[in-house]
Design a protein around this motif. Structure first.
Motif, PDB file in Angstrom:
ATOM      1  N   ARG A 185       0.780  -1.153  -0.112  1.00 46.63           N
ATOM      2  CA  ARG A 185      -0.002  -0.088  -0.155  1.00 46.63           C
ATOM      3  C   ARG A 185       1.017   1.341   0.013  1.00 46.63           C
ATOM      4  O   ARG A 185       0.515   2.086  -0.555  1.00 46.63           O
ATOM      5  CB  ARG A 185      -1.018   0.087   1.238  1.00 46.63           C
ATOM      6  N   ALA A 186       1.879   1.295   0.743  1.00 47.39           N
ATOM      7  CA  ALA A 186       2.999   2.380   0.777  1.00 47.39           C
ATOM      8  C   ALA A 186       3.476   2.639  -0.545  1.00 47.39           C
ATOM      9  O   ALA A 186       3.761   3.772  -0.882  1.00 47.39           O
ATOM     10  CB  ALA A 186       3.890   1.995   1.749  1.00 47.39           C
ATOM     11  N   ASP A 189       0.856   4.333  -2.657  1.00 41.87           N
ATOM     12  CA  ASP A 189       0.818   5.538  -2.338  1.00 41.87           C
ATOM     13  C   ASP A 189       1.620   6.552  -3.115  1.00 41.87           C
ATOM     14  O   ASP A 189       1.442   7.624  -3.563  1.00 41.87           O
ATOM     15  CB  ASP A 189       0.667   5.640  -0.813  1.00 41.87           C
ATOM     16  N   GLN A 192       0.991   7.079  -6.389  1.00 40.35           N
ATOM     17  CA  GLN A 192       0.033   8.180  -6.551  1.00 40.35           C
ATOM     18  C   GLN A 192       0.630   9.428  -6.390  1.00 40.35           C
ATOM     19  O   GLN A 192       0.305  10.413  -7.078  1.00 40.35           O
ATOM     20  CB  GLN A 192      -1.219   7.796  -5.670  1.00 40.35           C
ATOM     21  N   GLU A 193       1.357   9.622  -5.321  1.00 45.17           N
ATOM     22  CA  GLU A 193       2.040  11.037  -5.097  1.00 45.17           C
ATOM     23  C   GLU A 193       2.783  11.321  -6.112  1.00 45.17           C
ATOM     24  O   GLU A 193       2.789  12.470  -6.504  1.00 45.17           O
ATOM     25  CB  GLU A 193       2.612  10.848  -3.722  1.00 45.17           C
TER      26      GLU A 193
END
Length: 239
Positions: A185-186, A189, A192-193
């Motif tokens: 998940r990290a 993320d 996405q960032e």
């Protein structure tokens, strides 16, 4: 892309000493040592090529099958603004019992030249961390040098993922897909960032097999925005 892969393989063979121009500078090497080294290089080359031979292409209906650098250059023509077109370069190499494959990940740093276009931002994914001096050298080759906010590196090594398993290199796609849920998940993320503020995004792989296809599907299922399209490299082009 075929030219890129041919260049990559030529470099691989060259590094193994299979394409060598010897200069006689008075250094004597025994015929026995040379033969032993040549045999070892041939074995390593065959291991690498055998790994490719065992792979099969995956059909990708929605992927962008790009076959040349020139075609890739056209992908960002219809966007405007700085860092609005993203490339995610997945350096996933085959599973082979050869150490030192980080060298061949680093060969793909030529992709940084994509950053000569100010519209482009690039994320470079590798199994092993790239030394800072090597990063600095390749970044210095980008015309203009305006890379702030447009270039990011990520490597599995910094996530504590070992490179070798059962005596073989583990493909990067496998390493990412097998991350624990919280770290996966990290990773998503982080993607996405990285994509924030972009209008178009592309995932570019070195070798497109079920492993890379599985990772791309995981990325697609996560619902990143903008949704990355795939620049899939056929096995034939990789070899």
């Amino acid at each position: 892309m075929m030219l890129q892969k041919a260049s990559f393989l030529l470099g691989f063979l060259s590094n193994l000493g299979l394409v060598v121009a010897y200069r006689d500078e008075g250094n004597e090497r025994s015929a026995l040592t040379m033969k032993s080294n040549a045999n070892q290089r041939e074995r390593q080359q065959q291991l690498f090529l055998d790994a490719f031979a065992g792979e099969e292409d995956v059909e990708q209906e929605d992927g962008e099958l790009i076959t040349s650098v020139t075609e890739e250059d056209t992908l960002c023509q219809d966007v405007e603004g700085r860092a609005t077109c993203a490339f995610i370069v997945l350096n996933s190499l085959p599973s082979v019992p050869i150490k030192g494959l980080a060298t061949y990940e680093q060969r793909n740093l030529w992709n940084l030249m994509r950053l000569r276009n100010s519209k482009v931002k690039l994320l470079f994914l590798t199994s092993q961390a790239i030394p800072q001096d090597i990063r600095n050298y390749h970044e210095s080759l980008v015309p203009g040098g305006d890379l702030e906010g447009r270039l990011k590196y990520w490597d599995a090594e910094s996530e504590g993922v070992p490179d070798m398993k059962d005596g073989k290199h583990t493909p990067l796609a496998t390493k990412i897909n097998e991350l624990p849920d919280d770290r996966f998940r990290a990773f998503m993320d982080m993607l996405q960032e990285f994509l924030h503020g972009t209008e178009k995004a592309f995932v570019k792989d070195f070798l497109h097999t079920p492993l890379e296809e599985g990772l791309f599907k995981s990325i697609d299922d996560f619902g990143l925005r903008p949704a990355p399209k795939l620049i899939a490299c056929p096995v034939a082009a990789s070899t």
